[in-house]
Design an enzyme around this catalytic site. Structure first.
Site, PDB file in Angstrom:
ATOM      1  N   PRO A  64       0.878  -1.269  -0.047  1.00 54.62           N
ATOM      2  CA  PRO A  64      -0.213  -0.116  -0.124  1.00 54.62           C
ATOM      3  C   PRO A  64       0.773   1.221  -0.031  1.00 54.62           C
ATOM      4  O   PRO A  64       1.978   1.470   0.732  1.00 54.62           O
ATOM      5  CB  PRO A  64      -0.966   0.059   1.455  1.00 54.62           C
ATOM      6  CG  PRO A  64      -0.517  -1.525   1.778  1.00 54.62           C
ATOM      7  CD  PRO A  64       0.618  -1.997   1.022  1.00 54.62           C
ATOM      8  N   GLU A  65       0.576   2.321  -0.887  1.00 58.41           N
ATOM      9  CA  GLU A  65       1.062   3.574  -1.057  1.00 58.41           C
ATOM     10  C   GLU A  65       0.185   4.584  -0.515  1.00 58.41           C
ATOM     11  O   GLU A  65      -0.702   4.362  -0.109  1.00 58.41           O
ATOM     12  CB  GLU A  65       1.693   3.699  -2.494  1.00 58.41           C
ATOM     13  CG  GLU A  65       2.633   2.522  -2.875  1.00 58.41           C
ATOM     14  CD  GLU A  65       2.914   3.018  -4.330  1.00 58.41           C
ATOM     15  OE1 GLU A  65       3.138   4.010  -4.743  1.00 58.41           O
ATOM     16  OE2 GLU A  65       3.318   1.926  -5.063  1.00 58.41           O
ATOM     17  N   ARG A 123       1.397 -11.579   5.740  1.00 58.91           N
ATOM     18  CA  ARG A 123       3.161 -11.929   5.836  1.00 58.91           C
ATOM     19  C   ARG A 123       3.782 -11.017   7.212  1.00 58.91           C
ATOM     20  O   ARG A 123       4.878 -11.455   7.360  1.00 58.91           O
ATOM     21  CB  ARG A 123       3.689 -11.153   4.552  1.00 58.91           C
ATOM     22  CG  ARG A 123       3.183 -11.987   3.340  1.00 58.91           C
ATOM     23  CD  ARG A 123       3.883 -11.541   1.979  1.00 58.91           C
ATOM     24  NE  ARG A 123       5.201 -11.685   2.070  1.00 58.91           N
ATOM     25  CZ  ARG A 123       5.983 -11.453   1.075  1.00 58.91           C
ATOM     26  NH1 ARG A 123       5.726 -10.760   0.070  1.00 58.91           N
ATOM     27  NH2 ARG A 123       7.434 -11.765   1.181  1.00 58.91           N
ATOM     28  N   ARG A 166      20.988  17.314  -6.228  1.00 55.80           N
ATOM     29  CA  ARG A 166      20.713  15.635  -5.843  1.00 55.80           C
ATOM     30  C   ARG A 166      20.906  15.158  -7.301  1.00 55.80           C
ATOM     31  O   ARG A 166      20.579  15.439  -8.313  1.00 55.80           O
ATOM     32  CB  ARG A 166      19.314  15.493  -5.572  1.00 55.80           C
ATOM     33  CG  ARG A 166      18.643  16.075  -4.214  1.00 55.80           C
ATOM     34  CD  ARG A 166      19.572  15.320  -3.138  1.00 55.80           C
ATOM     35  NE  ARG A 166      19.463  14.163  -2.957  1.00 55.80           N
ATOM     36  CZ  ARG A 166      18.430  13.519  -1.906  1.00 55.80           C
ATOM     37  NH1 ARG A 166      17.863  14.411  -1.258  1.00 55.80           N
ATOM     38  NH2 ARG A 166      18.279  12.248  -1.739  1.00 55.80           N
TER      39      ARG A 166
END
Ligand SMILES: [Zn+2]
Length: 306
Positions: free
Chosen positions: A2-3, A113, A181
Protein backbone atom coordinates in the site's frame (compact mmCIF):
# COMPACT_ATOMS: atom_id res chain seq x y z
CA UNK A 1 2.44 -2.73 -1.01
CA UNK A 2 0.00 0.00 0.00
CA UNK A 3 1.19 3.49 -0.94
CA UNK A 4 -0.21 6.90 -0.11
CA UNK A 5 -3.58 6.52 -1.95
CA UNK A 6 -4.24 3.08 -0.48
CA UNK A 7 -3.40 4.15 3.07
CA UNK A 8 -5.41 7.35 2.63
CA UNK A 9 -8.42 5.27 1.54
CA UNK A 10 -8.17 3.11 4.66
CA UNK A 11 -7.80 6.20 6.88
CA UNK A 12 -10.85 7.89 5.33
CA UNK A 13 -12.94 4.73 5.72
CA UNK A 14 -11.94 4.45 9.37
CA UNK A 15 -12.65 8.12 10.00
CA UNK A 16 -16.17 7.50 8.75
CA UNK A 17 -16.76 4.25 10.61
CA UNK A 18 -14.80 4.23 13.86
CA UNK A 19 -14.26 7.89 14.84
CA UNK A 20 -16.05 8.26 18.18
CA UNK A 21 -15.91 4.54 18.93
CA UNK A 22 -14.46 3.20 22.17
CA UNK A 23 -11.95 0.34 22.29
CA UNK A 24 -13.20 -2.04 24.97
CA UNK A 25 -10.44 -4.62 24.73
CA UNK A 26 -7.43 -5.54 22.59
CA UNK A 27 -6.34 -9.03 21.61
CA UNK A 28 -2.76 -9.30 20.37
CA UNK A 29 -2.41 -12.57 18.47
CA UNK A 30 1.04 -11.94 16.98
CA UNK A 31 3.38 -10.21 19.41
CA UNK A 32 5.82 -8.84 16.86
CA UNK A 33 3.13 -6.70 15.26
CA UNK A 34 3.35 -4.47 18.33
CA UNK A 35 6.21 -2.03 18.08
CA UNK A 36 5.50 0.07 21.17
CA UNK A 37 4.93 -0.06 24.11
CA UNK A 38 6.40 -3.36 25.19
CA UNK A 39 5.47 -5.97 26.17
CA UNK A 40 2.35 -6.35 23.97
CA UNK A 41 0.22 -6.94 27.09
CA UNK A 42 1.12 -3.37 28.09
CA UNK A 43 -0.03 -2.12 24.67
CA UNK A 44 -3.36 -3.88 25.18
CA UNK A 45 -3.68 -2.58 28.73
CA UNK A 46 -3.01 1.03 27.76
CA UNK A 47 -5.68 0.94 25.07
CA UNK A 48 -8.47 -0.40 27.24
CA UNK A 49 -11.45 1.99 27.17
CA UNK A 50 -9.63 4.48 24.92
CA UNK A 51 -11.88 6.50 22.62
CA UNK A 52 -10.95 7.05 18.97
CA UNK A 53 -11.21 10.77 18.17
CA UNK A 54 -10.21 10.83 14.50
CA UNK A 55 -8.23 8.88 11.93
CA UNK A 56 -5.73 10.31 9.47
CA UNK A 57 -2.58 9.39 7.59
CA UNK A 58 1.07 10.36 7.58
CA UNK A 59 3.38 8.90 4.90
CA UNK A 60 2.34 5.24 4.50
CA UNK A 61 0.93 4.90 8.01
CA UNK A 62 -2.62 5.10 9.28
CA UNK A 63 -2.66 7.46 12.27
CA UNK A 64 -5.39 6.91 14.87
CA UNK A 65 -5.76 9.86 17.25
CA UNK A 66 -7.23 8.99 20.63
CA UNK A 67 -9.45 11.38 22.55
CA UNK A 68 -6.83 11.73 25.34
CA UNK A 69 -4.18 12.97 22.89
CA UNK A 70 -2.26 9.74 22.41
CA UNK A 71 -1.70 8.44 18.90
CA UNK A 72 -1.64 4.95 17.43
CA UNK A 73 0.34 4.43 14.22
CA UNK A 74 -0.28 1.49 11.91
CA UNK A 75 2.36 0.80 9.24
CA UNK A 76 0.70 -1.64 6.85
CA UNK A 77 3.96 -2.52 5.03
CA UNK A 78 3.46 -5.43 2.58
CA UNK A 79 0.13 -7.06 3.35
CA UNK A 80 -1.36 -5.24 6.33
CA UNK A 81 -5.02 -4.18 6.30
CA UNK A 82 -7.37 -2.57 8.80
CA UNK A 83 -10.88 -3.92 8.44
CA UNK A 84 -14.03 -3.01 10.34
CA UNK A 85 -15.97 -6.21 10.99
CA UNK A 86 -19.59 -6.03 12.15
CA UNK A 87 -20.54 -8.16 15.15
CA UNK A 88 -20.98 -11.85 14.32
CA UNK A 89 -18.54 -11.69 11.38
CA UNK A 90 -16.65 -15.04 11.19
CA UNK A 91 -13.16 -14.89 12.66
CA UNK A 92 -10.19 -14.18 10.40
CA UNK A 93 -7.16 -16.47 10.85
CA UNK A 94 -4.90 -13.67 9.55
CA UNK A 95 -6.10 -11.11 12.11
CA UNK A 96 -2.94 -10.35 14.13
CA UNK A 97 -4.49 -7.76 16.43
CA UNK A 98 -8.20 -7.44 17.19
CA UNK A 99 -9.61 -4.26 18.71
CA UNK A 100 -12.97 -5.07 20.28
CA UNK A 101 -15.14 -1.98 20.11
CA UNK A 102 -17.73 -1.20 22.76
CA UNK A 103 -20.52 -1.33 20.16
CA UNK A 104 -19.80 -4.97 19.34
CA UNK A 105 -17.85 -4.42 16.13
CA UNK A 106 -14.21 -5.38 15.70
CA UNK A 107 -11.42 -3.37 14.15
CA UNK A 108 -9.16 -6.09 12.80
CA UNK A 109 -5.54 -5.69 11.86
CA UNK A 110 -5.10 -8.39 9.23
CA UNK A 111 -1.64 -9.19 7.92
CA UNK A 112 -0.80 -12.35 5.97
CA UNK A 113 2.97 -11.81 5.85
CA UNK A 114 3.25 -10.11 9.24
CA UNK A 115 5.60 -7.24 8.28
CA UNK A 116 3.31 -4.47 9.52
CA UNK A 117 3.85 -2.70 12.85
CA UNK A 118 1.55 -0.93 15.30
CA UNK A 119 2.72 1.58 17.90
CA UNK A 120 1.01 3.63 20.61
CA UNK A 121 2.67 6.96 21.38
CA UNK A 122 2.32 10.19 23.27
CA UNK A 123 0.82 12.84 21.00
CA UNK A 124 2.63 15.61 19.17
CA UNK A 125 3.15 17.05 15.73
CA UNK A 126 3.40 14.51 12.92
CA UNK A 127 5.60 16.62 10.71
CA UNK A 128 7.87 18.58 13.02
CA UNK A 129 10.84 16.78 14.47
CA UNK A 130 11.23 17.44 18.16
CA UNK A 131 14.85 17.77 19.22
CA UNK A 132 15.95 15.11 21.65
CA UNK A 133 17.06 16.51 24.98
CA UNK A 134 20.82 16.37 25.49
CA UNK A 135 21.63 14.19 28.41
CA UNK A 136 24.96 14.05 30.18
CA UNK A 137 25.97 11.15 32.35
CA UNK A 138 26.84 7.54 31.96
CA UNK A 139 26.00 5.47 28.91
CA UNK A 140 23.21 3.61 30.69
CA UNK A 141 21.58 6.87 31.81
CA UNK A 142 21.82 8.34 28.35
CA UNK A 143 20.34 5.17 26.84
CA UNK A 144 17.45 5.31 29.31
CA UNK A 145 16.80 8.97 28.49
CA UNK A 146 16.97 8.18 24.80
CA UNK A 147 14.39 5.44 25.17
CA UNK A 148 12.10 7.73 27.16
CA UNK A 149 12.48 10.47 24.57
CA UNK A 150 11.60 8.07 21.74
CA UNK A 151 8.08 7.79 23.07
CA UNK A 152 6.52 10.58 20.99
CA UNK A 153 4.80 10.18 17.66
CA UNK A 154 6.89 12.94 16.07
CA UNK A 155 9.91 10.65 16.30
CA UNK A 156 8.13 7.92 14.36
CA UNK A 157 8.03 10.21 11.34
CA UNK A 158 11.20 12.19 11.98
CA UNK A 159 12.96 10.85 8.90
CA UNK A 160 10.06 11.31 6.52
CA UNK A 161 9.97 13.99 3.84
CA UNK A 162 7.05 16.31 3.06
CA UNK A 163 3.54 15.14 2.20
CA UNK A 164 3.16 15.56 -1.57
CA UNK A 165 -0.53 16.51 -1.30
CA UNK A 166 -0.01 19.10 1.44
CA UNK A 167 -0.73 22.72 0.53
CA UNK A 168 2.85 23.66 1.32
CA UNK A 169 4.29 21.18 -1.18
CA UNK A 170 4.69 23.57 -4.08
CA UNK A 171 6.57 23.19 -7.32
CA UNK A 172 9.16 25.61 -5.93
CA UNK A 173 9.62 23.40 -2.89
CA UNK A 174 10.13 20.35 -5.08
CA UNK A 175 12.65 22.27 -7.19
CA UNK A 176 14.51 23.23 -4.05
CA UNK A 177 14.61 19.61 -2.86
CA UNK A 178 15.84 18.36 -6.26
CA UNK A 179 18.66 20.89 -6.46
CA UNK A 180 22.10 19.39 -6.08
CA UNK A 181 20.74 15.83 -6.03
CA UNK A 182 22.40 13.58 -8.59
CA UNK A 183 20.22 10.55 -7.77
CA UNK A 184 18.03 9.04 -10.46
CA UNK A 185 14.44 10.24 -10.42
CA UNK A 186 12.96 6.82 -9.76
CA UNK A 187 15.26 6.20 -6.81
CA UNK A 188 14.58 9.62 -5.36
CA UNK A 189 10.79 9.32 -5.62
CA UNK A 190 10.94 6.05 -3.67
CA UNK A 191 13.12 7.64 -0.97
CA UNK A 192 10.72 8.34 1.92
CA UNK A 193 13.01 11.03 3.31
CA UNK A 194 12.76 12.90 0.02
CA UNK A 195 8.99 12.71 -0.31
CA UNK A 196 6.58 10.68 1.83
CA UNK A 197 4.10 8.11 0.61
CA UNK A 198 5.19 7.44 -2.98
CA UNK A 199 6.04 3.82 -3.81
CA UNK A 200 6.73 1.80 -6.93
CA UNK A 201 3.31 2.14 -8.58
CA UNK A 202 2.88 5.88 -8.25
CA UNK A 203 6.54 6.68 -9.01
CA UNK A 204 6.25 4.95 -12.41
CA UNK A 205 2.87 6.56 -13.09
CA UNK A 206 4.09 10.04 -12.19
CA UNK A 207 7.22 9.78 -14.35
CA UNK A 208 5.20 8.55 -17.33
CA UNK A 209 2.72 11.36 -16.94
CA UNK A 210 5.56 13.90 -16.65
CA UNK A 211 7.37 12.33 -19.65
CA UNK A 212 10.54 11.92 -17.64
CA UNK A 213 12.87 8.92 -17.93
CA UNK A 214 13.25 7.07 -14.61
CA UNK A 215 17.06 7.20 -14.89
CA UNK A 216 17.27 10.98 -15.35
CA UNK A 217 19.47 12.62 -12.72
CA UNK A 218 17.39 14.81 -10.42
CA UNK A 219 19.57 17.88 -10.93
CA UNK A 220 19.31 17.61 -14.74
CA UNK A 221 15.68 18.78 -14.79
CA UNK A 222 14.73 22.06 -16.46
CA UNK A 223 12.21 24.28 -14.60
CA UNK A 224 9.44 23.04 -16.90
CA UNK A 225 10.33 19.41 -16.12
CA UNK A 226 10.07 20.10 -12.40
CA UNK A 227 6.67 21.72 -12.78
CA UNK A 228 5.41 18.74 -14.81
CA UNK A 229 6.80 16.30 -12.26
CA UNK A 230 5.17 18.20 -9.41
CA UNK A 231 1.82 18.25 -11.15
CA UNK A 232 2.11 14.57 -12.14
CA UNK A 233 3.01 13.28 -8.69
CA UNK A 234 0.03 15.05 -7.21
CA UNK A 235 -2.41 14.05 -9.93
CA UNK A 236 -1.56 10.33 -9.90
CA UNK A 237 -1.93 10.27 -6.13
CA UNK A 238 -5.26 12.11 -6.26
CA UNK A 239 -6.52 9.75 -8.96
CA UNK A 240 -5.43 6.81 -6.82
CA UNK A 241 -7.42 8.12 -3.87
CA UNK A 242 -10.47 8.80 -6.05
CA UNK A 243 -10.37 5.15 -7.20
CA UNK A 244 -9.90 3.85 -3.63
CA UNK A 245 -6.36 2.65 -4.33
CA UNK A 246 -4.79 0.01 -6.53
CA UNK A 247 -5.06 -3.67 -5.58
CA UNK A 248 -2.58 -6.17 -6.97
CA UNK A 249 -2.34 -8.58 -4.08
CA UNK A 250 -3.61 -8.10 -0.57
CA UNK A 251 -4.60 -4.46 -0.42
CA UNK A 252 -8.22 -3.80 0.59
CA UNK A 253 -10.01 -0.79 2.04
CA UNK A 254 -11.46 -0.87 5.54
CA UNK A 255 -14.61 -2.34 3.97
CA UNK A 256 -12.55 -5.39 2.97
CA UNK A 257 -13.00 -4.62 -0.75
CA UNK A 258 -10.16 -4.09 -3.27
CA UNK A 259 -9.62 -0.67 -4.86
CA UNK A 260 -10.23 0.08 -8.52
CA UNK A 261 -7.12 2.02 -9.45
CA UNK A 262 -5.12 -0.95 -10.80
CA UNK A 263 -7.24 -0.91 -13.98
CA UNK A 264 -6.67 2.84 -14.37
CA UNK A 265 -2.87 2.78 -14.39
CA UNK A 266 -0.99 3.94 -17.49
CA UNK A 267 2.36 2.12 -17.37
CA UNK A 268 2.74 0.17 -14.16
CA UNK A 269 2.78 -3.58 -14.97
CA UNK A 270 1.86 -2.91 -18.61
CA UNK A 271 5.16 -4.27 -19.99
CA UNK A 272 4.90 -4.87 -23.78
CA UNK A 273 1.48 -3.22 -24.02
CA UNK A 274 1.11 -0.06 -26.10
CA UNK A 275 1.80 3.29 -24.44
CA UNK A 276 -1.55 5.04 -24.02
CA UNK A 277 -0.08 8.22 -25.59
CA UNK A 278 2.02 6.99 -28.51
CA UNK A 279 1.48 3.24 -28.91
CA UNK A 280 5.14 2.29 -28.33
CA UNK A 281 5.40 -0.89 -26.23
CA UNK A 282 6.00 -0.19 -22.53
CA UNK A 283 9.44 -1.29 -21.34
CA UNK A 284 10.39 -2.76 -17.96
CA UNK A 285 13.80 -2.29 -16.40
CA UNK A 286 15.17 -2.75 -12.90
CA UNK A 287 16.21 0.35 -10.97
CA UNK A 288 17.59 -0.17 -7.48
CA UNK A 289 16.11 -3.71 -7.43
CA UNK A 290 12.64 -2.37 -8.23
CA UNK A 291 10.63 -3.08 -11.39
CA UNK A 292 10.33 0.12 -13.37
CA UNK A 293 7.95 0.65 -16.28
CA UNK A 294 8.18 3.44 -18.84
CA UNK A 295 7.61 4.41 -22.47
CA UNK A 296 10.96 4.63 -24.31
CA UNK A 297 9.52 7.18 -26.74
CA UNK A 298 7.57 9.54 -24.45
CA UNK A 299 10.25 9.32 -21.76
CA UNK A 300 13.55 9.77 -23.64
CA UNK A 301 16.72 8.37 -22.08
CA UNK A 302 19.13 10.82 -20.48
CA UNK A 303 21.88 11.94 -22.85
CA UNK A 304 24.62 10.55 -20.64
CA UNK A 305 23.32 7.25 -19.26
CA UNK A 306 23.53 7.25 -15.48
ZN1 LIG B 1 4.63 6.76 -25.26
Amino acid sequence: MPELPEVETVARDLQRWVAGATIRDVEVRWDRTIRHPQPPEQFALELRDARIARVGRRAKSVVIHLADGRVMTVALRMTGALIVAPAETPDDPYARVVFHLADGRQLRYRDVRKFGRIGLWEGGALTVHRRRPRVAGRVAERAAAYRAAAYRVSDVFARHGPEPLAHGFSSARLAQRLRGRSARLKTLLLDQSFIAGVGNIYADEALWRARLHPLRAADSLAPDDVRRLHRSVRSVLRQGIANRGASFADYVGADGEPGENAEQLSVYRRTGEPCLRCGTPVVRIIVGQRSTHFCPRCQPAPEQPA
